[in-house]
Design a protein around this motif. Sequence first.
Motif, PDB file in Angstrom:
ATOM      1  N   ILE A 127       0.689  -1.186  -0.062  1.00 28.95           N
ATOM      2  CA  ILE A 127      -0.054   0.058  -0.026  1.00 28.95           C
ATOM      3  C   ILE A 127       0.784   1.297  -0.054  1.00 28.95           C
ATOM      4  N   ALA A 128       2.293   1.166  -0.439  1.00 28.90           N
ATOM      5  CA  ALA A 128       3.060   2.398  -0.269  1.00 28.90           C
ATOM      6  C   ALA A 128       2.547   3.290  -1.392  1.00 28.90           C
ATOM      7  N   TRP A 129       2.258   3.076  -2.584  1.00 26.53           N
ATOM      8  CA  TRP A 129       1.713   3.995  -3.445  1.00 26.53           C
ATOM      9  C   TRP A 129       0.210   4.638  -2.968  1.00 26.53           C
ATOM     10  N   MET A 130      -0.432   3.897  -2.297  1.00 23.68           N
ATOM     11  CA  MET A 130      -1.617   4.566  -1.872  1.00 23.68           C
ATOM     12  C   MET A 130      -1.306   5.599  -0.678  1.00 23.68           C
ATOM     13  N   VAL A 131      -0.555   5.223   0.202  1.00 26.15           N
ATOM     14  CA  VAL A 131      -0.210   5.847   1.073  1.00 26.15           C
ATOM     15  C   VAL A 131       0.638   7.223   0.939  1.00 26.15           C
ATOM     16  N   HIS A 132       1.538   7.108  -0.041  1.00 27.88           N
ATOM     17  CA  HIS A 132       2.097   8.184  -0.743  1.00 27.88           C
ATOM     18  C   HIS A 132       1.290   9.169  -1.209  1.00 27.88           C
ATOM     19  N   ARG A 133       0.014   8.802  -1.768  1.00 25.15           N
ATOM     20  CA  ARG A 133      -0.677   9.686  -2.931  1.00 25.15           C
ATOM     21  C   ARG A 133      -1.675  10.176  -1.550  1.00 25.15           C
ATOM     22  N   TRP A 134      -2.055   9.498  -0.523  1.00 23.80           N
ATOM     23  CA  TRP A 134      -2.818  10.196   0.557  1.00 23.80           C
ATOM     24  C   TRP A 134      -2.005  11.437   1.223  1.00 23.80           C
ATOM     25  N   ALA A 135      -0.875  10.829   1.590  1.00 18.74           N
ATOM     26  CA  ALA A 135       0.182  11.973   2.424  1.00 18.74           C
ATOM     27  C   ALA A 135       0.221  13.017   1.420  1.00 18.74           C
ATOM     28  N   SER A 136       0.270  13.049   0.109  1.00 18.43           N
ATOM     29  CA  SER A 136       0.417  14.033  -1.084  1.00 18.43           C
ATOM     30  C   SER A 136      -0.480  14.787  -0.972  1.00 18.43           C
ATOM     31  N   GLY A 137      -1.939  14.496  -0.368  1.00 21.24           N
ATOM     32  CA  GLY A 137      -3.043  15.361  -0.657  1.00 21.24           C
ATOM     33  C   GLY A 137      -4.172  14.855  -1.432  1.00 21.24           C
ATOM     34  N   ALA A 138      -4.077  13.647  -2.032  1.00 22.40           N
ATOM     35  CA  ALA A 138      -5.138  13.270  -3.005  1.00 22.40           C
ATOM     36  C   ALA A 138      -6.379  12.551  -2.161  1.00 22.40           C
TER      37      ALA A 138
END
Length: 199
Positions: A127-138
């Motif tokens: 889930i690294a991709w998803m967490v990164h996107r979430w932490a980036s504001g998506a």
Amino acid sequence: VESRTNSVARTFDRICELLAARGYLSPSGEAITDAGAQLRRIYAERDLLVAECIRIEVWRRVDAAGLAACVSALVHEPRREAGELTPRLPGADVAQALEEMTEAWAQLERQERRVGLTPGPPPEPGIAWMVHRWASGARLEVVLRGSDLAAGDFVRRCKQVVDLLGQIADVAPHPALATKARRAIDAVLRGVVAADRLD
């Protein structure tokens, strides 16, 4: 009872041998080192791996969102039948950090097996991709698009990420890592992830 007691004692001795070899206990195993004092403040299934990642500075190049993505690999436990063989990663810096995390785990695994311990699980970047996107504001619907992960499961994982980031911020020996971890907490702890916090 005697058999079980002996088994617990043997396991304890093996753990002490491993911790002494890694520098978390003195060579005699009778005193806690500075690294050991740091380790005992980390409460996670992969606590020793977390401490090793801090010690060898595997997160030095990643930004706050990247740190959140890396930390997600230390809390995520996928259903094996649904796990991706090659999960999508958010960039070269995160990919490099995850590779170094896996190398650190492999070293620990070899040493754990050598002293007769059952190795802990490796980092799981599913889930690294998803967490990164979430932490980036998506937005949540954008983050979960194309995934079979339920929103509730993603939120629970994010809360685990926030908890571990808080521990990393508390024990980080370098101010830069502590600051980065706190920024990552702020980036993840928003929207639905922050909405139903009990504290």
